[in-house]
Enzyme design. Sequence first.
Site, PDB file in Angstrom:
ATOM      1  N   ALA A  69       0.871  -1.173   0.000  1.00 32.89           N
ATOM      2  CA  ALA A  69       0.000   0.000   0.000  1.00 32.89           C
ATOM      3  C   ALA A  69       0.908   1.224   0.000  1.00 32.89           C
ATOM      4  O   ALA A  69       2.059   1.155   0.436  1.00 32.89           O
ATOM      5  CB  ALA A  69      -0.898  -0.029   1.232  1.00 32.89           C
ATOM      6  N   GLY A 114       0.333  -4.971   0.805  1.00 32.90           N
ATOM      7  CA  GLY A 114      -0.872  -5.036  -0.020  1.00 32.90           C
ATOM      8  C   GLY A 114      -0.642  -5.772  -1.330  1.00 32.90           C
ATOM      9  O   GLY A 114      -1.590  -6.314  -1.917  1.00 32.90           O
ATOM     10  N   GLU A 117      -0.966  -9.365  -0.510  1.00 29.09           N
ATOM     11  CA  GLU A 117      -2.390  -9.602  -0.218  1.00 29.09           C
ATOM     12  C   GLU A 117      -3.227  -9.637  -1.501  1.00 29.09           C
ATOM     13  O   GLU A 117      -4.150 -10.436  -1.635  1.00 29.09           O
ATOM     14  CB  GLU A 117      -2.903  -8.510   0.723  1.00 29.09           C
ATOM     15  CG  GLU A 117      -2.226  -8.571   2.082  1.00 29.09           C
ATOM     16  CD  GLU A 117      -2.569  -7.377   2.952  1.00 29.09           C
ATOM     17  OE1 GLU A 117      -2.073  -6.264   2.666  1.00 29.09           O
ATOM     18  OE2 GLU A 117      -3.325  -7.546   3.912  1.00 29.09           O
ATOM     19  N   GLU A 137       4.367  -5.092   7.201  1.00 33.10           N
ATOM     20  CA  GLU A 137       3.613  -4.020   7.887  1.00 33.10           C
ATOM     21  C   GLU A 137       4.096  -3.727   9.298  1.00 33.10           C
ATOM     22  O   GLU A 137       4.058  -2.582   9.751  1.00 33.10           O
ATOM     23  CB  GLU A 137       2.108  -4.360   7.907  1.00 33.10           C
ATOM     24  CG  GLU A 137       1.410  -4.204   6.567  1.00 33.10           C
ATOM     25  CD  GLU A 137       1.479  -5.455   5.703  1.00 33.10           C
ATOM     26  OE1 GLU A 137       2.237  -6.400   6.036  1.00 33.10           O
ATOM     27  OE2 GLU A 137       0.767  -5.492   4.684  1.00 33.10           O
TER      28      GLU A 137
HETATM   29  N1  COA Z   1       4.530   3.135  -0.811  1.00 33.54           N
HETATM   30  C1  COA Z   1       4.890   4.307  -1.383  1.00 33.54           C
HETATM   31  N2  COA Z   1       5.987   4.452  -2.154  1.00 33.54           N
HETATM   32  C2  COA Z   1       6.753   3.352  -2.325  1.00 33.54           C
HETATM   33  C3  COA Z   1       6.456   2.115  -1.752  1.00 33.54           C
HETATM   34  C4  COA Z   1       5.278   2.026  -0.968  1.00 33.54           C
HETATM   35  N3  COA Z   1       4.874   0.879  -0.412  1.00 33.54           N
HETATM   36  N4  COA Z   1       7.415   1.227  -2.093  1.00 33.54           N
HETATM   37  C5  COA Z   1       8.270   1.912  -2.872  1.00 33.54           C
HETATM   38  N5  COA Z   1       7.903   3.186  -3.010  1.00 33.54           N
HETATM   39  C6  COA Z   1       8.556   4.252  -3.753  1.00 33.54           C
HETATM   40  C7  COA Z   1       9.799   4.743  -3.057  1.00 33.54           C
HETATM   41  O1  COA Z   1       9.455   5.694  -2.063  1.00 33.54           O
HETATM   42  C8  COA Z   1      10.557   5.347  -4.206  1.00 33.54           C
HETATM   43  O2  COA Z   1       9.996   6.606  -4.527  1.00 33.54           O
HETATM   44  P1  COA Z   1      10.954   7.887  -4.799  1.00 33.54           P
HETATM   45  O3  COA Z   1      11.805   7.468  -5.986  1.00 33.54           O
HETATM   46  O4  COA Z   1      10.012   8.976  -5.101  1.00 33.54           O
HETATM   47  O5  COA Z   1      11.767   8.056  -3.547  1.00 33.54           O
HETATM   48  C9  COA Z   1      10.226   4.411  -5.367  1.00 33.54           C
HETATM   49  O6  COA Z   1       9.027   3.762  -4.990  1.00 33.54           O
HETATM   50  C10 COA Z   1      11.283   3.368  -5.598  1.00 33.54           C
HETATM   51  O7  COA Z   1      11.488   2.674  -4.397  1.00 33.54           O
HETATM   52  P2  COA Z   1      12.937   2.465  -3.722  1.00 33.54           P
HETATM   53  O8  COA Z   1      12.728   2.262  -2.254  1.00 33.54           O
HETATM   54  O9  COA Z   1      13.856   3.558  -4.150  1.00 33.54           O
HETATM   55  O10 COA Z   1      13.386   1.082  -4.425  1.00 33.54           O
HETATM   56  P3  COA Z   1      14.436   0.029  -3.868  1.00 33.54           P
HETATM   57  O11 COA Z   1      14.644  -0.922  -4.988  1.00 33.54           O
HETATM   58  O12 COA Z   1      15.613   0.722  -3.274  1.00 33.54           O
HETATM   59  O13 COA Z   1      13.677  -0.708  -2.674  1.00 33.54           O
HETATM   60  C11 COA Z   1      11.800  -1.864  -1.650  1.00 33.54           C
HETATM   61  C12 COA Z   1      12.572  -1.538  -2.948  1.00 33.54           C
HETATM   62  C13 COA Z   1      10.540  -2.621  -2.055  1.00 33.54           C
HETATM   63  C14 COA Z   1      12.666  -2.743  -0.750  1.00 33.54           C
HETATM   64  C15 COA Z   1      11.446  -0.560  -0.911  1.00 33.54           C
HETATM   65  O14 COA Z   1      10.864   0.325  -1.827  1.00 33.54           O
HETATM   66  C16 COA Z   1      10.468  -0.754   0.226  1.00 33.54           C
HETATM   67  O15 COA Z   1      10.870  -1.222   1.305  1.00 33.54           O
HETATM   68  N6  COA Z   1       9.191  -0.375   0.011  1.00 33.54           N
HETATM   69  C17 COA Z   1       8.187  -0.446   1.037  1.00 33.54           C
HETATM   70  C18 COA Z   1       7.751  -1.867   1.267  1.00 33.54           C
HETATM   71  C19 COA Z   1       6.665  -1.946   2.315  1.00 33.54           C
HETATM   72  O16 COA Z   1       6.891  -1.719   3.491  1.00 33.54           O
HETATM   73  N7  COA Z   1       5.452  -2.303   1.871  1.00 33.54           N
HETATM   74  C20 COA Z   1       4.350  -2.520   2.755  1.00 33.54           C
HETATM   75  C21 COA Z   1       3.493  -1.312   2.851  1.00 33.54           C
HETATM   76  S1  COA Z   1       2.116  -1.634   3.930  1.00 33.54           S
END
Ligand code: COA
Length: 263
Positions: A69, A114, A117, A137
Amino acid sequence: METPEIVTVERTAAVATVTIQRPEKLNALNARVVAELTRAFAGLAASTDPEPVRCAILTGAGKAFVAGADIAEMATLSTMEAKRFADAGHALGALIEALPFPVIAAVNGFALGGGCELALACDFIYVAEGAKLGQPEVNLGIIPGFGGTQRLVRRVGAARARELVYTGDMITAEQALAMGLVNAVHPAAELLLRARDTALKIASRGPLAVAASKRVMLRGEALDLPAACELEAQAFAALFGTEDQRAGMTAFVNKSKAAFTGK
Ligand code: COA
């Protein structure tokens, strides 16, 4: 000028491919993406196309399926807004499950929160090598809100689901395969082809039978065994008297290929 859609639907024969196209945010689910996914699947359900959809594929553009999400959007939600967001996610999952055809999740990369899910609301999951899955989460101080605590338990069992949800750990495609979260791991370049092969195979089978199987298997999960078996017996019986049952059995006897009409 109209805003371009984030969720696209592409039709090839009886197979629809629904793609989330927000790669710059790893296809994170904000309210708009959830609404567009809901509209896309509702549209497929209501379609009056002479060639109906018999199977769908859900996938993401770029290096993620869905990285969760949208955290930026969730950060400022009040309790009531969070409930509405969870309700919208649950309604989407319920809509996918209520479709009269299977949906295959083709997980091309991260399927987190999400995203995991959403994949769990699909009938089964194929995953690309190198993909990562999980319910992170708890790292954000919340719990899964789009069905993860419930569907993950049903898919992989309580012990594995608890470990994933309590630790928030990401797992590899191979670990997901070993625990039965996904059905197969494919090279990334072949993922959609493999999903399509399976979707076409399903589409060639008796559509009423596939729809009844989906309905009975899902509804049966919430019932005790005798009630679930009764549900199966009723659905089994109802198929006798359909054109599909006559076509399927006549074709077997005649050693020919059945032409199913879904009637
Ligand atoms: N919500 C909002 N934005 C998200 C996102 C999320 N769940 N996951 C990734 N993004 C965004 C990042 O903020 C980034 O945006 P920006 O370029 O404007 O800063 C872009 O997507 C690319 O993500 P980035 O983190 O730079 O990629 P990465 O390859 O270094 O890392 C992940 C990938 C998936 C490990 C990391 O993005 C992450 O941990 N995301 C969140 C995962 C999460 O907790 N999901 C559960 C949510 S309930």
